[in-house]
Design a protein around this motif. Structure first.
Motif, PDB file in Angstrom:
ATOM      1  N   UNK A 416      30.932  61.696  37.899  1.00 59.01           N
ATOM      2  CA  UNK A 416      30.173  61.101  36.790  1.00 59.01           C
ATOM      3  C   UNK A 416      31.047  60.187  35.923  1.00 59.01           C
ATOM      4  N   UNK A 417      31.786  59.330  36.596  1.00 57.45           N
ATOM      5  CA  UNK A 417      32.634  58.369  35.909  1.00 57.45           C
ATOM      6  C   UNK A 417      31.820  57.113  35.564  1.00 57.45           C
ATOM      7  N   UNK A 418      32.198  56.467  34.451  1.00 54.60           N
ATOM      8  CA  UNK A 418      31.550  55.212  34.031  1.00 54.60           C
ATOM      9  C   UNK A 418      32.498  54.058  34.348  1.00 54.60           C
ATOM     10  N   UNK A 419      32.111  53.218  35.301  1.00 52.80           N
ATOM     11  CA  UNK A 419      32.952  52.094  35.732  1.00 52.80           C
ATOM     12  C   UNK A 419      32.584  50.792  35.037  1.00 52.80           C
ATOM     13  N   UNK A 420      31.709  50.861  34.058  1.00 52.72           N
ATOM     14  CA  UNK A 420      31.273  49.625  33.393  1.00 52.72           C
ATOM     15  C   UNK A 420      32.428  48.938  32.683  1.00 52.72           C
ATOM     16  N   UNK A 421      33.294  49.705  32.047  1.00 48.40           N
ATOM     17  CA  UNK A 421      34.405  49.108  31.296  1.00 48.40           C
ATOM     18  C   UNK A 421      35.375  48.386  32.232  1.00 48.40           C
ATOM     19  N   UNK A 422      35.625  48.968  33.410  1.00 49.16           N
ATOM     20  CA  UNK A 422      36.512  48.299  34.368  1.00 49.16           C
ATOM     21  C   UNK A 422      35.838  47.051  34.951  1.00 49.16           C
ATOM     22  N   UNK A 423      34.532  47.139  35.155  1.00 47.98           N
ATOM     23  CA  UNK A 423      33.800  45.990  35.691  1.00 47.98           C
ATOM     24  C   UNK A 423      33.810  44.827  34.695  1.00 47.98           C
ATOM     25  N   UNK A 424      33.675  45.130  33.412  1.00 44.18           N
ATOM     26  CA  UNK A 424      33.702  44.079  32.397  1.00 44.18           C
ATOM     27  C   UNK A 424      35.074  43.408  32.329  1.00 44.18           C
ATOM     28  N   UNK A 425      36.146  44.213  32.432  1.00 46.19           N
ATOM     29  CA  UNK A 425      37.503  43.636  32.414  1.00 46.19           C
ATOM     30  C   UNK A 425      37.714  42.730  33.609  1.00 46.19           C
ATOM     31  N   UNK A 426      37.239  43.147  34.784  1.00 45.69           N
ATOM     32  CA  UNK A 426      37.404  42.325  35.993  1.00 45.69           C
ATOM     33  C   UNK A 426      36.587  41.040  35.895  1.00 45.69           C
ATOM     34  N   UNK A 427      35.377  41.111  35.359  1.00 47.29           N
ATOM     35  CA  UNK A 427      34.553  39.906  35.223  1.00 47.29           C
ATOM     36  C   UNK A 427      35.169  38.919  34.236  1.00 47.29           C
ATOM     37  N   UNK A 428      35.667  39.436  33.097  1.00 43.04           N
ATOM     38  CA  UNK A 428      36.327  38.551  32.127  1.00 43.04           C
ATOM     39  C   UNK A 428      37.570  37.907  32.724  1.00 43.04           C
ATOM     40  N   UNK A 429      38.314  38.659  33.515  1.00 47.20           N
ATOM     41  CA  UNK A 429      39.520  38.118  34.145  1.00 47.20           C
ATOM     42  C   UNK A 429      39.172  37.003  35.121  1.00 47.20           C
ATOM     43  N   UNK A 430      38.138  37.190  35.915  1.00 46.48           N
ATOM     44  CA  UNK A 430      37.744  36.159  36.883  1.00 46.48           C
ATOM     45  C   UNK A 430      37.241  34.899  36.181  1.00 46.48           C
ATOM     46  N   UNK A 431      36.507  35.071  35.091  1.00 46.76           N
ATOM     47  CA  UNK A 431      36.038  33.896  34.344  1.00 46.76           C
ATOM     48  C   UNK A 431      37.211  33.122  33.758  1.00 46.76           C
ATOM     49  N   UNK A 432      38.192  33.823  33.208  1.00 34.66           N
ATOM     50  CA  UNK A 432      39.343  33.137  32.621  1.00 34.66           C
ATOM     51  C   UNK A 432      40.166  32.437  33.690  1.00 34.66           C
ATOM     52  N   UNK A 433      40.266  33.023  34.897  1.00 34.65           N
ATOM     53  CA  UNK A 433      41.029  32.376  35.965  1.00 34.65           C
ATOM     54  C   UNK A 433      40.318  31.136  36.488  1.00 34.65           C
TER      55      UNK A 433
END
Length: 548
Positions: A416-433
């Motif tokens: 029952x882990x929440x991966x939303x926070x990691x997904x948001x960090x990865x999406x922000x990183x890809x947008x900045x790159x």
């Protein structure tokens, strides 16, 4: 030319031709006289001899005006004639208006310069006072603006935090998406851990077992309630996805002209998509009068009759059945199942490219089955054949594991882990790159499990500078912005710290040596982890070559 007779002898004349040349210049004025009675002016004649040309010196000459001043001599006389008169014998001149002038104190050049210096000092004193007052006022204004900006920033952060909490509360109260249910299950697991810890700490023996059984029963009820919400959300999301697909089919062709204007064009297939969209909206509408419902059914019947097949025949039969039941005044609650069948079959009719050509490019399953042979894999957990996009692949994966649905089901049942926070960090990183536009590739090879490993094991879920552990406020940026992002060229910071870090030009002068050494150790750990991945090995060698 004209002829002239010249006397050559006593009785002989000779005819001579006289050549007359028209002058190309104005005749100079050589004086003359005027007849007083008639007013006619007579000028003295000039010779007709052509003036000789000046010999050419071989140098190109230019004419220009001289700078000689024009002088005039004119006598001047003062307007008032003045004179002086002294008293003498026989003449008295009054001295009532005379003034007595006495010389002042004489001062030297040194005293004069001293007075000037004292005056300059006074002027500088007042100027410096005025300048100091302005400087202090400017500093006060800057301080006021800085405090106002800081207060506004704090207020903005507070609003953003409240808005984030409100959105999270709304997601927990009315979950709609998979991420919302993932967050809800995570909160349920946290609540279960707290309650279990409280029971184990406060109760013992039979009371503890009874409390744990009651807690398990309450957890079961909550899971059932979440499941009911999930069914309702799935039905709503399914209807939204259907309407989104039909809107795409009805969307006109668009392209941008050279002047930036958007041009739209409706084709035959898009017009067909619009027609089917309007019919589907009408047939799924509830609470309409009986006459209007019959009109909609007849429209659907005329539309599907254009193509003869088994599906259209079944739709026509169901429409005839509903019209017959409506004519017999059957209650609408008894027609609900029949209407769902009509909507489902009509949706199948819309998804056939022969009847709706625009839907061909929007279907997930291609029309040619041969294209699926190389992209379909078997999930050993749910035992279904699924496309490759349904399987999560980490950067160090060597085989195809379970699909997304199985991973999600196992997470809801166990971790029952929440991966939303990691997904948001990865999406922000890809947008900045993408904004760097330097063809960075590594960031798109890193998947969600890899990002979770980096954040949890390498960076300990906290900022490298302030040790802030709020993952919703943390972002990953480049350690050295001159090179593309990679797990060995990154740093985890808050958003404000990341903005300040990216403005730095020299990291060695900004950060202290112990901090830089600590970052290098984290980068080495990331290199050791990702060096096991064959795809990453080429990028790792290239970064080593650049460092050398």
């Amino acid at each position: 030319y004209f002829g002239a007779s010249i006397l050559t002898g006593s009785d002989s004349f000779q005819e001579v031709d006289v050549k007359i040349e028209r002058p190309t210049y104005n005749k100079p004025f050589l004086g003359g006289f005027r007849n007083m009675s008639t007013g006619v002016e007579l000028h003295n004649a000039g010779s007709q001899t052509k003036p000789p040309k000046r010999p050419h010196k071989g140098i190109q000459l230019f004419c220009k005006e001289t700078q000689t001043a024009v002088e005039k001599n004119k006598q001047q006389q003062t307007r008032n004639t003045t004179s002086t008169q002294m008293t003498k014998i026989g003449l008295y001149v009054s001295n009532m208006t005379d003034k007595l002038i006495t010389p002042g104190k004489y001062f030297t050049a040194e005293e004069y310069h001293k007075r000037r210096l004292e005056a300059v000092i006074v002027l500088q004193k007042y100027f410096r006072r005025w300048h100091a007052i302005n400087l202090v006022q400017n500093l006060k204004e800057q301080k006021r603006l800085r405090l106002a900006w800081k207060a506004e920033e704090e207020l903005q952060k507070k609003r953003e935090k409240e808005e984030k909490l409100r959105r999270e509360y709304e997601k927990k109260l009315n979950p709609k998406t998979k991420e919302d249910f993932e967050l809800l299950y995570h909160e349920l697991e946290l609540w279960m851990q707290e309650e279990t810890e409280r029971i184990n700490r406060t109760l013992t023996g039979a009371e503890r077992k009874a409390a744990l059984c009651a807690l398990l029963e309450e957890e079961t009820q909550l899971i059932a309630c979440i499941g009911m919400h999930k069914l309702d959300a799935n039905l709503e999301n399914q209807q939204k996805s259907i309407l989104h697909l039909l809107r795409k089919c009805a969307q006109p062709r668009r392209w941008k002209a050279f002047d930036g204007k958007i041009t739209e064009m409706d084709t035959q297939s898009t017009l067909r998509g619009k027609e089917l969209l309007e019919i589907y909206r009408s047939i799924t509408k509830e609470g309409i009068p009986k006459d209007e419902r019959i009109s909609v059914l007849l429209t659907v019947k005329c539309t599907v009759k254009e193509h003869e097949c088994k599906l259209t025949q079944e739709i026509v039969a169901l429409i005839d059945r509903e019209i017959d039941l409506l004519s017999r005044d059957v209650k609408e609650c008894n027609l609900e199942g029949l209407r769902k069948r009509i909507c489902t079959l009509f949706l199948q009719y819309i998804k056939i490219p022969e009847f709706n050509p625009e839907v061909a490019g929007l279907l997930k399953v291609p029309q040619d089955p041969l294209t699926l042979y190389k992209k379909v894999y078997f999930c050993h957990s749910c035992e279904n054949y699924l496309p490759s996009t349904e399987f999560p692949l980490a950067a160090n994966s060597r085989t195809i594991g379970r699909c997304h649905s199985c991973y999600r089901l196992e997470n809801e049942a166990r971790q029952r882990e929440a991966y939303l926070k990691y997904r948001l960090i990865l999406e922000d990183l890809r947008k900045s790159e993408v904004d760097y536009q330097d063809d960075s590739k590594i960031v798109f090879l890193v998947q969600l499990p890899d990002m979770q490993y980096l954040i949890e094991n390498i960076w300990n879920c906290q900022s490298a500078l302030s040790a802030s552990s709020d993952l919703y406020d943390l972002v990953m940026v480049r350690w050295d912005k001159q090179h593309e992002w990679s797990p060995w060229n990154t740093i985890l910071l808050t958003k404000e710290e990341a903005d300040a870090h990216l403005k730095l030009c020299n990291l060695q002068k900004t950060y202290e040596a112990p901090f830089i050494s600590k970052m290098e150790q984290k980068h080495i750990r990331a290199k050791n982890y990702f060096a096991q991945i064959p795809v990453m090995s080429s990028f790792l060698r290239r970064s080593n070559n650049q460092a050398n």
